[in-house]
Write a protein that holds these residues in place. Sequence first.
Motif, PDB file in Angstrom:
ATOM      1  N   GLU A 150      -9.721  -3.684  -9.245  1.00  0.00           N
ATOM      2  CA  GLU A 150      -8.765  -2.614  -9.673  1.00  0.00           C
ATOM      3  C   GLU A 150      -7.846  -3.074 -10.304  1.00  0.00           C
ATOM      4  O   GLU A 150      -7.455  -2.064 -11.166  1.00  0.00           O
ATOM      5  CB  GLU A 150      -8.391  -1.639  -8.584  1.00  0.00           C
ATOM      6  CG  GLU A 150      -7.621  -0.512  -8.256  1.00  0.00           C
ATOM      7  CD  GLU A 150      -8.049   0.400  -8.746  1.00  0.00           C
ATOM      8  OE1 GLU A 150      -7.882   1.281  -9.647  1.00  0.00           O
ATOM      9  OE2 GLU A 150      -9.270   0.520  -8.847  1.00  0.00           O
ATOM     10  N   SER A 151      -7.145  -4.012  -9.653  1.00  0.00           N
ATOM     11  CA  SER A 151      -6.110  -4.241 -10.611  1.00  0.00           C
ATOM     12  C   SER A 151      -6.490  -4.526 -12.300  1.00  0.00           C
ATOM     13  O   SER A 151      -5.997  -4.411 -13.189  1.00  0.00           O
ATOM     14  CB  SER A 151      -5.143  -5.823 -10.035  1.00  0.00           C
ATOM     15  OG  SER A 151      -3.588  -5.973 -10.728  1.00  0.00           O
ATOM     16  N   TYR A 160      -9.524  -5.072  -4.731  1.00  0.00           N
ATOM     17  CA  TYR A 160      -7.909  -5.303  -5.357  1.00  0.00           C
ATOM     18  C   TYR A 160      -7.676  -5.800  -6.534  1.00  0.00           C
ATOM     19  O   TYR A 160      -7.130  -5.047  -7.336  1.00  0.00           O
ATOM     20  CB  TYR A 160      -6.884  -5.493  -4.117  1.00  0.00           C
ATOM     21  CG  TYR A 160      -7.518  -4.367  -3.273  1.00  0.00           C
ATOM     22  CD1 TYR A 160      -5.382  -3.423  -2.589  1.00  0.00           C
ATOM     23  CD2 TYR A 160      -7.385  -4.555  -1.777  1.00  0.00           C
ATOM     24  CE1 TYR A 160      -5.604  -2.415  -2.036  1.00  0.00           C
ATOM     25  CE2 TYR A 160      -7.019  -3.735  -0.735  1.00  0.00           C
ATOM     26  CZ  TYR A 160      -6.537  -3.198  -0.723  1.00  0.00           C
ATOM     27  OH  TYR A 160      -6.318  -1.734  -0.336  1.00  0.00           O
ATOM     28  N   THR A 219       0.637   0.384 -10.810  1.00  0.00           N
ATOM     29  CA  THR A 219      -0.356   0.122  -9.713  1.00  0.00           C
ATOM     30  C   THR A 219      -0.799  -0.921  -9.939  1.00  0.00           C
ATOM     31  O   THR A 219      -1.689  -2.131  -8.992  1.00  0.00           O
ATOM     32  CB  THR A 219      -1.395   1.158  -9.483  1.00  0.00           C
ATOM     33  OG1 THR A 219      -1.448   1.150 -10.587  1.00  0.00           O
ATOM     34  CG2 THR A 219      -0.608   2.652  -8.994  1.00  0.00           C
ATOM     35  N   LYS A 244       0.988  -1.423  -0.246  1.00  0.00           N
ATOM     36  CA  LYS A 244      -0.187  -0.073  -0.065  1.00  0.00           C
ATOM     37  C   LYS A 244       0.342   0.704   0.089  1.00  0.00           C
ATOM     38  O   LYS A 244       0.320   2.268  -1.043  1.00  0.00           O
ATOM     39  CB  LYS A 244      -0.280   0.131   1.458  1.00  0.00           C
ATOM     40  CG  LYS A 244      -1.940  -0.975   1.171  1.00  0.00           C
ATOM     41  CD  LYS A 244      -3.062  -0.895   2.230  1.00  0.00           C
ATOM     42  CE  LYS A 244      -4.039  -2.120   2.173  1.00  0.00           C
ATOM     43  NZ  LYS A 244      -4.722  -2.088   3.521  1.00  0.00           N
ATOM     44  N   ASN A 274      -1.546  -4.072  -7.140  1.00  0.00           N
ATOM     45  CA  ASN A 274      -2.994  -4.772  -6.732  1.00  0.00           C
ATOM     46  C   ASN A 274      -3.169  -5.826  -6.526  1.00  0.00           C
ATOM     47  O   ASN A 274      -4.145  -6.238  -5.505  1.00  0.00           O
ATOM     48  CB  ASN A 274      -4.108  -3.580  -7.297  1.00  0.00           C
ATOM     49  CG  ASN A 274      -4.291  -2.200  -6.481  1.00  0.00           C
ATOM     50  OD1 ASN A 274      -4.443  -1.211  -5.812  1.00  0.00           O
ATOM     51  ND2 ASN A 274      -4.234  -1.484  -8.018  1.00  0.00           N
ATOM     52  N   ILE A 324       2.190   1.477  -3.293  1.00  0.00           N
ATOM     53  CA  ILE A 324       1.070   2.423  -4.658  1.00  0.00           C
ATOM     54  C   ILE A 324       1.333   3.692  -3.963  1.00  0.00           C
ATOM     55  O   ILE A 324       1.106   4.657  -5.244  1.00  0.00           O
ATOM     56  CB  ILE A 324      -0.041   1.575  -3.676  1.00  0.00           C
ATOM     57  CG1 ILE A 324       0.271  -0.237  -4.442  1.00  0.00           C
ATOM     58  CG2 ILE A 324      -1.063   2.362  -5.291  1.00  0.00           C
ATOM     59  CD1 ILE A 324      -1.244  -0.766  -4.158  1.00  0.00           C
TER      60      ILE A 324
END
Length: 721
Positions: A376-377, A373, A350, A324, A354, A327
């Motif tokens: 988002e990835s 996550y 990122t 985290k 993630n 990132i």
Amino acid sequence: MPILVLGQENARMRRSESMSIKGSVKEKSTRKPIKDVEVTISGKGIVTTDVFGNFKIEAQIGDELVITHDSFTTVRYIIKDGQRIDIEVKDNPNTFRSKSITKQKQESIYQENLRAAKTTLKKDASKSIEYITNALETIRDDDPLSDNKKAELFETLADIYRHWQQPDLAESNYATSLKNKYSTEVKVKLGKAQLESKNYQSALQTFSQLQKSRVNSNQELAIYEGLGDSYKGLRNYTKAIENYNKALSISQKNNLDDAVILLNSKLAEVLRQQGKITVAEGYLDNSVQLAQQKDKKTSARQRTVAADFYNKSNSYDKEIQLRKEAIEDIENIEEIIDTPAAQQDNSLTTQVQNYKIANAFAAQQAYDEAIPYLEESIKEAESKNDLIVQKDATRKLGEVYREKGELKKAAEAFEEYEVIIDKLYIQKDQEISQAARFSRELTQKANRIATLEKDRELNEAKYELAFASQELVNQQSLRQQIIIYFLIGLTMLLLLAAYLMYRNMKQQRYANNLLALKSLRSQMNPHFIFNALNSVNTFIATSDERTANRYLTDFSLLMRAVLENSEEDFIPLEKEIELLRLYVQLEHFRFQDKFEYNVEVDPEIPINEYMIPPMLLQPYVENAVWHGLRYKTEKGMLSIRFQKITNDSIEITITDDGIGRKKSKELKTLNQKLQKSRGMGNIKKRIAILNTMYKDKVDVFISDLEENEGTKVKLTLKKDK
């Protein structure tokens, strides 16, 4: 004034009688022959001297010979008889100035091309190598600095290959540079290239030799770090730690923070492999704290290194916290990262972080925390066209949904995963083609430079031979011997050049075969995945969710094993048998009413000593089930047997009592006939390439059983020697 050494007149000849006049032109002081001297008779003809300085011309008594060359004053001579004319000349003083100007021009061209090669080194490999070739062509044989220049050029050429990730070519050119002139810096580069080629034993020898040389502090640091890397590669962790600590002491003494960070990380990794986790964490924390005082990019990179360490140690909370923080750093440096050099660091994105955070949550069975996550990835990877991360994150998302029991979402994720796999195959195929073209270009450039050096050696041989022949000019028999020796030497050089070209072509074919194997391994046959997901759909449709979940669990184990082995040319036979058992178990699970199976392994076979291409046997088993046993009215039998033949070979037999190849072909629909079997086609190609590279390692024979009822596939596998 030129000196004329004239033969005596043997007989009076008439002015009108034509004759062949022989002679030579050489320097007075050195007796060195002068090549390409023009010998002219006005209005009658012109000839030039050969490499031995000799000439022959048709003339008459009374004709005037005009002998001209840039290196001496023009000589004129009236022919009085038919005797041989040997002319000795002095150098023209004006010529030295002309030669000096030429040398200055060549030096200027050399320096310009060398600078251009270094400027374009990281931008265009082909153009940079072309500049090296141009510079090499300007080096004169009589240049006292020729060895220094060659050493400099081959060092730069090796730097080009090393930057463009061709460590084997870099290693050979660093060695060539050292042959022309020894340099400690070049020897250090040679050791690093050997490490990049994973040639750890040679690297250890190189760095050990450097310990005996006089070096500065930076070189000493590189030597101890190189020794540590070499010992680590050879799994001698005690020696690795010893040398890493020496390098760390030097870097701390000279306030080299980047080196301190890197060495702390390397020490932590070696200590982890020794099982000394607590001590390793201490080194790792030091590297992270020091990196935080540097720029954002250094901080982000070191946090990802530490996170990877904690992942291997199953310290998932620490890993998540570090990723985290990484990132946050990455988001602040995204504009800086957008450079060719930075793009090579795939972990500083990122989408990767993630995905790894989600993996850490999933490992703790915190599936609800993992899903955002992963999503988002996937989103970031799709926006940046990062198909590899998109593929891995999508597959993981499907596994998480499956573990949560949300099978519909899991199926959707796996369907999307299959689509991404197809896109990734196309992308990888293009990358392989580009890599092959790039490799061919570099090989062609390397061959041109090698040919240029061979030509230079040949010219030097010609010059030495011509100079030596002057002492034997009046000894015809010895001259003939020299010519014969020269021709033999030339033939040997040509044979050597032909051998080098053949070896380069053989290496290129080997590289092309490796690329072809990687391409075939990357072609994942979607047939089984599609059928498996259809089976899951059938189980769900019949409300048999427990069966579907059980099937998906076994299926995911098989797919994970397949993907883990996808980058390997060979795997132990033991692994292949495990994969095969799992695959047959899945097929039997779906067609329990169609066949039974038996996998028999001869206990005398040392299954860990035999290596086999991954998933080599699966297509044959799949054909037996889907085209033989599936259509049989009564329950059939599938037999897989591993039998020892000799100490160095085994026989693998896959037998089914299905409907046979002929009847199976008759039952195919029109659409099935139009489709090509990519799995069997790939297997044939792989076996053909492997047998070419490893001298008939695998033999395959397919035959029908009695009355075409069933099929037998017999494979002979040989042990590596």
